[in-house]
Design an enzyme around this catalytic site. Structure first.
Site, PDB file in Angstrom:
ATOM      1  N   SER A  10      56.081 -44.748 -18.389  1.00 21.12           N
ATOM      2  CA  SER A  10      56.667 -44.422 -17.072  1.00 21.12           C
ATOM      3  C   SER A  10      57.178 -45.864 -16.368  1.00 21.12           C
ATOM      4  O   SER A  10      56.900 -46.838 -16.863  1.00 21.12           O
ATOM      5  CB  SER A  10      55.778 -43.720 -16.334  1.00 21.12           C
ATOM      6  OG  SER A  10      55.326 -42.846 -17.044  1.00 21.12           O
TER       7      SER A  10
HETATM    8  N1  SAH Z   1      51.070 -42.359 -19.032  1.00 18.23           N
HETATM    9  C1  SAH Z   1      51.910 -42.669 -20.303  1.00 18.23           C
HETATM   10  C2  SAH Z   1      53.253 -42.145 -20.191  1.00 18.23           C
HETATM   11  C3  SAH Z   1      53.142 -40.756 -20.709  1.00 18.23           C
HETATM   12  S1  SAH Z   1      54.637 -40.067 -21.168  1.00 18.23           S
HETATM   13  C4  SAH Z   1      51.996 -44.230 -20.289  1.00 18.23           C
HETATM   14  O1  SAH Z   1      51.384 -44.878 -19.326  1.00 18.23           O
HETATM   15  O2  SAH Z   1      52.583 -44.917 -21.199  1.00 18.23           O
HETATM   16  C5  SAH Z   1      53.743 -38.280 -21.601  1.00 18.23           C
HETATM   17  C6  SAH Z   1      52.658 -38.303 -22.553  1.00 18.23           C
HETATM   18  O3  SAH Z   1      51.915 -36.961 -22.383  1.00 18.23           O
HETATM   19  C7  SAH Z   1      53.383 -38.194 -23.953  1.00 18.23           C
HETATM   20  O4  SAH Z   1      52.483 -39.340 -24.829  1.00 18.23           O
HETATM   21  C8  SAH Z   1      53.222 -36.879 -24.471  1.00 18.23           C
HETATM   22  O5  SAH Z   1      52.853 -36.819 -25.991  1.00 18.23           O
HETATM   23  C9  SAH Z   1      51.787 -36.438 -23.756  1.00 18.23           C
HETATM   24  N2  SAH Z   1      51.522 -35.223 -23.588  1.00 18.23           N
HETATM   25  C10 SAH Z   1      52.471 -33.899 -23.487  1.00 18.23           C
HETATM   26  N3  SAH Z   1      52.113 -32.777 -23.374  1.00 18.23           N
HETATM   27  C11 SAH Z   1      50.714 -33.037 -23.403  1.00 18.23           C
HETATM   28  C12 SAH Z   1      49.343 -32.302 -23.621  1.00 18.23           C
HETATM   29  N4  SAH Z   1      49.532 -30.920 -23.631  1.00 18.23           N
HETATM   30  N5  SAH Z   1      48.306 -32.772 -23.551  1.00 18.23           N
HETATM   31  C13 SAH Z   1      48.035 -34.003 -23.735  1.00 18.23           C
HETATM   32  N6  SAH Z   1      49.265 -35.157 -23.815  1.00 18.23           N
HETATM   33  C14 SAH Z   1      50.309 -34.174 -23.392  1.00 18.23           C
END
Ligand code: SAH
Length: 216
Positions: A63
């Protein structure tokens, strides 16, 4: 200008967070202490201190720093808190959280991302973070309850299974809205008779998808 230990781009990074309205000193210190350049792709190292989201493995994103700082500030963390993150991604948000609370559990649906985040967080000696492969839509009661929950992928609706993990007076922040386009960050607070719901700002996150990813 004296820049010992702080390259100019890192100083600009802090400045831009302040300028955009982040005022919580403990959040600013955490943002200063975590080396974002280690959480981005090697080819993006030079851009790590810009205030933009960047692509990581598995088609996901790390992000934008402002959004990380803003969500962290809105969580109003206390040192004794136990925090749940849905969407580990690079592990950057989890690293920031780890500096401000007692314990972080972060859940990710891609094994590749969970494994690399775990390795990096350990290398940085952030030992109060646990990264778990799992599905944020199906969080088991076995993980216990949390003072704070942060969702970092867009959900059309926050599942009850997740809200149920909150302690009394607990806070959950999630981007809620359609998968393509703009979502609104919503802050839920658990009260005696349900949940207080407060819209904060518009954001754009990658979608939260159901189930553990079948590909790596
Ligand atoms: N917080 C992260 C950015 C997240 S991007 C950082 O600091 O880098 C969103 C993430 O959520 C992705 O890696 C994606 O694979 C994950 N994601 C999406 N749906 C999800 C779910 N149902 N359970 C767990 N993770 C999930």
């Amino acid at each position: 200008m004296i820049t010992v230990g702080h390259p100019p781009e890192q100083m600009m990074f802090q400045l831009s967070l302040r300028r955009r309205g982040i005022s919580d000193q403990s959040v600013l210190r955490a943002m200063e202490a975590v080396p974002r350049d280690l959480f981005v792709a090697t080819s993006d190292r030079a851009h790590a201190w810009r205030d933009t989201a960047l692509a990581i493995a598995c088609g996901q994103t790390i992000s934008q720093p402002f959004v990380v700082a803003y969500m962290t500030e809105q969580l109003q963390l206390k040192p004794g808190h136990r925090v749940l993150e849905i969407g580990t991604g690079s592990g950057y948000q989890a690293a920031i959280l780890s500096k401000l609370c007692r314990e972080v559990l972060s859940i990710e649906r891609y094994r590749t991302l969970a494994d690399s985040a775990r390795v990096l967080l350990e290398r940085l000696e952030l030992l109060n973070v646990e990264v778990m492969l799992g599905d944020g839509f199906e969080v088991s009661a076995n993980v216990g309850s949390f003072d704070r929950i942060i969702v970092t992928a867009a959900m059309e609706e926050v599942p009850d299974a997740l809200l149920e993990r909150l302690e009394p007076e607990g806070v959950l922040i999630a981007p809620v809205g359609p998968h393509s386009g703009v979502q609104t960050l919503i802050r839920f607070r658990k009260t005696d008779d349900g949940f207080e719901r407060k819209p904060l700002v518009d954001v754009r996150f990658v979608p939260a998808l159901k189930g553990i990813a079948r590909e790596m």
